[in-house]
Design a protein around this motif. Structure first.
Motif, PDB file in Angstrom:
ATOM      1  N   CYS A  56      34.876  22.705 -17.322  1.00  0.00           N
ATOM      2  CA  CYS A  56      34.276  22.988 -16.015  1.00  0.00           C
ATOM      3  C   CYS A  56      33.239  21.941 -15.638  1.00  0.00           C
ATOM      4  N   TYR A  83      38.127  25.138 -11.024  1.00  0.00           N
ATOM      5  CA  TYR A  83      36.859  25.499 -11.670  1.00  0.00           C
ATOM      6  C   TYR A  83      36.660  27.012 -11.651  1.00  0.00           C
ATOM      7  N   PHE A 126      36.613  29.290 -15.008  1.00  0.00           N
ATOM      8  CA  PHE A 126      35.333  29.896 -15.353  1.00  0.00           C
ATOM      9  C   PHE A 126      35.475  31.362 -15.729  1.00  0.00           C
TER      10      PHE A 126
END
Length: 464
Positions: free
Chosen positions: A164, A347, A351
């Motif tokens: 990330c 992302y 996550f």
């Protein structure tokens, strides 16, 4: 990415790659329990026949899922990898590393299948496989099973969080090029760009329901394909002579090449969820097998992209080939915008998994009435840390090499070799103990990649 999985079955072994969500739908109730002696012996239990899948995937669907999990934005970093190896060294290096990564994936899946048979459970995820191997392994190791599972859990979490951070760096570099093209001398620093992304990242990472995130996967996939095609167009446009680039470079740069290739190619977190959801899991391994076919295609595509991109841009090749495209031209500008959107959605999807892992290992320390606020704070803290890491680390290609060398060499090379060796220790190491020598060599190679790759990456970062 397929959205046909039952999201209610999403568990600790689920993995969200930059191309989608792959949940494991198995609940293991034997992990951590004492294993009887006769359970250690080879069992007649067939885990494949005991899998109850609501939506099993065909071989072709599994091939597509595994291919999508391996073919992401990492392929755009391959030209930067080749500049640390050279043309011929890069080609052979990619093939060799592809074979090693594939074999380590094979070891992980094979061990998971065999230990599932011993433990009498239908299937296992990565951390559960490691725990089961220790539970059913040599006696001195059994007491360590729970600790090792937790360690692998956290290692997986920080691996994805590191990815990330890499995504944030790519976002910043791409947006900076776009802004600089339209607004010269704007005075924007890296920290300012990171702060600009912090607020939308904090907002999107507060989404806790997977069904609201999963649809972005398909959109990101389309954008990545379009970006890839535009990059190929610019690479082939005004293509130079093949002999313009060196066949090999200084061997001291090889660890950066290895780390970048492993980062780009390694999909160790998704292979077991894909295998666990197959209608015919016995077709995953073997020759040809889903794994071998997929990795052959992946290695060929990565090798072609790395070779052509390096010949085209040479030492100017950046951490993502999109950064080399001329910002003044409309197709190139479109590619830069596409990659920004695709990476941002990637992302938010990536996550989700580390937050599930972290929360599962910490929620017992939080009172029930504070769960919602605790999760919100946890997500905000870790999202901020990834952005802070991106603001601190300067160059994309060095960070990719560092991430690949440190995290992916452990989860993709070292851990599979060690757990296969432990599982085989009391069950036979083959003629002349060849399993011992082979797995030890792989673990040593993984350790070499980790140490040298991290060292060289840190040197490169410190010298900037």
């Amino acid at each position: 990415m397929s959205n046909s999985y039952n999201m209610k079955e999403f568990s600790s072994t689920a993995v969200i790659t930059e191309n989608g969500v792959y949940p494991s739908n198995i609940s293991i109730n034997t992990m951590g329990n004492k294993i009887k002696e006769n359970d250690v012996e080879k069992s007649d239990y067939d885990p494949f026949k005991n899998r109850k899948l609501e939506h099993p995937n065909s071989d072709m669907r599994s091939f597509a899922n595994l291919l999508k999990s391996s073919l992401g934005s990492g392929i755009l970093a391959m030209p930067a990898a080749f500049k640390n190896a050279g043309t011929i060294a890069g080609i052979f290096g990619t093939i060799i590393l592809g074979y090693i990564c594939t074999h380590c994936v094979y070891l992980l899946v094979k061990t998971s299948q065999e230990v599932s048979r011993v433990s009498k459970v239908p299937s296992l995820g990565y951390a559960e496989t490691v725990e089961a191997v220790f539970v059913t392994g040599p006696r001195p190791l059994r007491k360590m099973s729970r600790m090792v599972r937790i360690f692998i859990d956290w290692a997986m979490a920080f691996t994805i969080l590191g990815a990330c951070a890499v995504y944030v760096i790519l976002l910043v570099d791409s947006v900076r090029q776009i802004v600089d093209h339209f607004f010269h001398d704007n005075g924007m620093t890296t920290t300012m760009y990171c702060l600009m992304f912090l607020f939308p990242i904090l907002a999107f990472t507060q989404i806790k329901n997977l069904k609201y995130l999963a649809p972005f996967s398909g959109f990101a996939n389309v954008l990545l394909v379009l970006t890839f095609l535009i990059c190929l167009y610019y690479i082939c446009l005004d293509f130079p002579d093949l002999d313009i680039r060196p066949m090999s470079v200084d061997i001291g740069r090889l660890p950066l090449f290895i780390g970048t290739v492993i980062f780009a190619m390694e999909g160790i977190g998704v292979v077991l969820p894909v295998e666990n959801t197959m209608d015919k899991p016995e077709h995953f391994l073997g020759c040809p097998g889903v794994l071998n076919i997929t990795m052959t295609v992946v290695v060929l595509l990565y090798m072609i992209m790395g070779f052509l991109g390096y010949v085209r841009y040479g030492d100017e090749a950046m951490g993502s080939i999109t950064l080399n495209l001329p910002t003044s031209e409309i197709p190139a500008m479109m590619a830069k915008v596409f990659i920004v959107l695709a990476i941002f959605f990637t992302y938010t999807l990536q996550f989700y998994v580390p937050m599930e892992i972290v929360w599962r290992n910490t929620k017992q320390y939080v009172a029930q009435k504070h769960h919602n606020i605790a999760q919100a704070v946890m997500r905000a803290v870790f999202a901020t840390l990834t952005v802070a890491a991106a603001a601190t680390l300067p160059r994309l290609e060095q960070v990719i090499g560092l991430e690949g060398a440190f995290f992916y060499s452990f989860l993709g090379l070292i851990a599979p070799s060690i757990i296969h060796l432990i599982f085989s220790w009391e069950r036979g190491l083959g003629k002349y103990n060849w399993i011992l020598f082979k797995d030890s060599a792989l673990a040593i190679f993984g350790t070499f990649v980790l140490v040298t790759g991290v060292t060289q990456s840190i040197r490169e970062i410190m010298s900037l």
